[in-house]
Design an enzyme around this catalytic site. Structure first.
Site, PDB file in Angstrom:
ATOM      1  N   GLY A  23       3.304 -18.735 -25.229  1.00 55.41           N
ATOM      2  CA  GLY A  23       3.769 -17.703 -26.143  1.00 55.41           C
ATOM      3  C   GLY A  23       2.895 -16.478 -26.251  1.00 55.41           C
ATOM      4  O   GLY A  23       3.198 -15.567 -27.024  1.00 55.41           O
ATOM      5  N   GLY A  25       2.346 -14.295 -23.827  1.00 51.97           N
ATOM      6  CA  GLY A  25       2.774 -13.243 -22.915  1.00 51.97           C
ATOM      7  C   GLY A  25       2.200 -13.369 -21.525  1.00 51.97           C
ATOM      8  O   GLY A  25       2.101 -12.391 -20.785  1.00 51.97           O
ATOM      9  N   THR A  27       3.398 -14.977 -18.752  1.00 51.67           N
ATOM     10  CA  THR A  27       4.344 -14.700 -17.665  1.00 51.67           C
ATOM     11  C   THR A  27       4.662 -13.210 -17.593  1.00 51.67           C
ATOM     12  O   THR A  27       4.751 -12.632 -16.505  1.00 51.67           O
ATOM     13  CB  THR A  27       5.631 -15.509 -17.860  1.00 51.67           C
ATOM     14  N   SER A  28       4.846 -12.567 -18.752  1.00 49.70           N
ATOM     15  CA  SER A  28       5.136 -11.132 -18.774  1.00 49.70           C
ATOM     16  C   SER A  28       3.990 -10.339 -18.158  1.00 49.70           C
ATOM     17  O   SER A  28       4.208  -9.419 -17.357  1.00 49.70           O
ATOM     18  CB  SER A  28       5.364 -10.659 -20.217  1.00 49.70           C
TER      19      SER A  28
END
Length: 600
Positions: A23, A25, A27-28
């Site tokens: 949560g 971020g 992967t982003s």
């Protein structure tokens, strides 16, 4: 505060590992880095090694377990490593040659030995190691970016090389819970090369993604220390989601976010302060799609006025609060309650709030976690809450030691010296920990005969592996100890019985958490487990915020709230963004006492 993360002003190594608490971020950030490097003319491969990968959601395209070009980004390829498919291929490679040569019962026994979680781990690692060490793959890219699983799984994945190498060196009998070691011995050179690559600061950088949040920073520090201990010392910290207050807007929710973040950063440990830290902004748009990824590193809030977000009625309909789940559970006196979802969505908060409210109402409750990160003690602050509430944690180290001792003490009267030596070596394999945790999980669930057992579970991928592996673990426990406890035998039937088990999916009203929660629900239904409730947590759409960034986030939330209510959930509840830190029993109980949430 910190320099902004900028790929065009940094010397980046060929291998970049993005790790962090679910949560934050991760992967982003990994995906935006991959797109940015490709836009600079680099040849880039982005790889997901997460069993619950959401890389396809970020890029808005199917990403198979084979290297695939990203059509709209020249120079960028992507691949999703599939642990289950890799395990099946690995199993067939070992067993296939014997199908026509050995009796069927012998072949069946080999398949059984290769059906546990260890095989999934080692097969996925083979795929990972092949990418990292094969010149025919690596020579084609300037950078290989690994979007790894949440921190606990990442640590396990990165520690596997030395764990399995040591096991191969120490084991002399030629068999383990992995099955015939002949299938592993040939991999020793590959593992050694992988360890070397991971430890080489000129080739590998660990990009620890975190947020200005106490839990995320604590887990980031744990990861940094443990990975440094196994030789991965070239580390960079990326502080994602730094919120900037807009001076043109008076908004108490925005002020609370800014104040909480600044306090967390002020209290950050000296160890984390000593790291190379870069920051990324809190953005008003979802980080899915190439256009959003391209502007992630360059977006600034300057000039963003109060009219940025349209004047809207935020919510599509009235939704109840967490009180609705408590009232539903109050009709029972016992049962299993499991909170599941993507890491970082608030599973621990929901599980703990429900446990406190049921105990306050006089229900007997046992609250436990199977999450290696184990945040329950941080939430409760070790308070003595109620005589009706007990709290525990399934600790991997303690459970493994106890399980190993139990098996050895049970067997020493029946086995000779050589057989005991064989058994002791077998119990030193890495998958013994998985078996021990599974047994402890089954024993906790077995306590739900005269009370509620509320289980704050691990992040999605680990949870599914734990549940899906129960059949093969039962066989493994029987093979190692000679018997299967009643708690193990009864586990799956109990989890599948909606009269005995309530499954609660927790999510945020954002694209990636909702899409991942939807996949989780599908997998649970395939395993004959149907979620009772969805909890939509930390919603800005359920608040009165006037800050333009937060209002933009609220607009985007409406799409995903509607998707949950209309398509995904049998029943859904909504929790608004809470200005206060939900730490301590008083604040958590208040969360359950909130009424319905509506557009006004």
């Amino acid at each position: 505060m910190y320099p902004t993360f900028s790929i065009d002003s940094m010397e980046l190594t060929p291998y970049l590992f993005f790790s962090g608490k679910g949560g934050v971020g991760k992967t982003s950030t990994a995906s935006a880095t991959a797109v940015g490097l490709a836009d600079l003319g680099k040849k880039v491969l982005i790889v997901s090694t997460d069993p619950a990968s959401n890389l396809q959601d970020v890029f808005r395209m199917d990403i198979p377990p084979t290297i695939t070009p990203v059509p709209t980004v020249p120079g960028l390829d992507a691949v999703n490593l599939d642990p289950e498919a890799a395990a099946a291929a690995y199993r067939e490679k070992l067993v296939g040659p014997y199908r026509d040569k050995l009796p069927q019962p012998v072949v069946a026994q080999m398949e059984e030995q290769l059906s546990g979680a260890c095989t999934v781990e080692i097969a996925a690692f083979d795929e990972f190691a092949n990418l990292l060490t094969k010149e025919k793959v690596t020579q084609g890219y300037d950078h290989i970016i690994f979007d790894t699983a949440p921190t606990g799984h990442t640590l396990r994945l990165l520690q596997l090389p030395s764990a399995w190498t040591n096991f191969l060196e120490d084991n002399t009998h030629g068999a383990s819970c992995l099955g015939p070691l002949s299938g592993l011995a040939e991999k020793k050179t590959l593992y050694e090369a992988t360890v070397e690559a991971l430890s080489n600061k000129d080739r590998t950088t660990l990009m620890l993604v975190t947020r200005p949040d106490q839990g995320a920073l604590a887990e980031g520090e744990r990861a940094a220390r443990e990975l440094s201990d196994i030789g991965i010392k070239n580390q960079v910290v990326i502080m994602n989601g730094i919120f900037e207050v807009n001076s043109a807007v008076d908004d108490d929710i925005a002020d609370s976010i800014y104040t909480k973040q600044q306090q967390v950063l002020k209290d950050m440990s000296e160890y984390m302060r000593s790291q190379a830290i870069y920051q990324l902004p809190y953005v008003p748009f979802p980080l899915t799609g190439i256009d959003s990824l391209r502007k992630f590193f360059t977006w600034r809030s300057e000039g963003l006025g109060p009219d940025y977000a349209e004047d809207i009625s935020f919510l599509p309909q009235v939704l109840p609060g967490l009180q609705a789940i408590k009232e539903d559970l109050m009709e029972k006196s016992q049962g299993v309650i499991m909170t599941l979802g993507k890491g970082g969505v608030g599973k621990t908060t929901v599980a703990t709030a429900l446990a406190l409210s049921l105990a306050k109402a006089g229900k007997k409750v046992h609250l436990t976690t199977t999450d290696p990160a184990a945040h329950i003690d941080q939430v409760l602050k070790d308070e003595h809450i109620s005589e009706f509430l007990t709290v525990s944690r399934i600790d991997p180290t303690r459970e493994t030691a106890a399980y190993r001792e139990e098996v050895l003490s049970t067997s020493e009267k029946e086995l000779d010296e050589e057989a005991m030596a064989f058994l002791e070596e077998d119990l030193n394999s890495p998958c013994t920990e998985e078996i021990a945790i599974f047994r402890a999980f089954a024993e906790v669930v077995d306590q739900a005969n005269d009370q509620f057992v509320i289980i704050d579970t691990a992040p999605t991928g680990h949870t599914l592996l734990l549940l899906d592996a129960s059949q093969s673990f039962s066989k493994e426990v029987e093979r190692s100890s000679g018997e299967v406890p009643d708690s193990v035998k009864k586990l799956l039937p109990r989890l599948r019985n909606p009269e005995e088990t309530n499954v609660i999916i927790v999510t945020l009203p954002e694209a990636t958490p909702v899409l991942e929660a939807s996949r989780l629900q599908t997998d649970l239904q395939r395993a004959e487990m149907s979620p009772s409730w969805w909890v939509i947590n930390q919603s800005f759409a359920a608040t009165k915020t006037t800050h333009p960034v937060l209002r933009a986030r609220a607009i985007e939330e409406r799409i995903w709230i509607k998707q949950i209510v209309d398509v995904e959930a049998e029943e859904a509840v909504l929790i608004p963004y809470m200005k206060e830190e939900l730490i301590g029993s008083e604040k958590l109980l208040k969360l359950v006492m909130e009424g319905d949430n509506n557009a006004n």
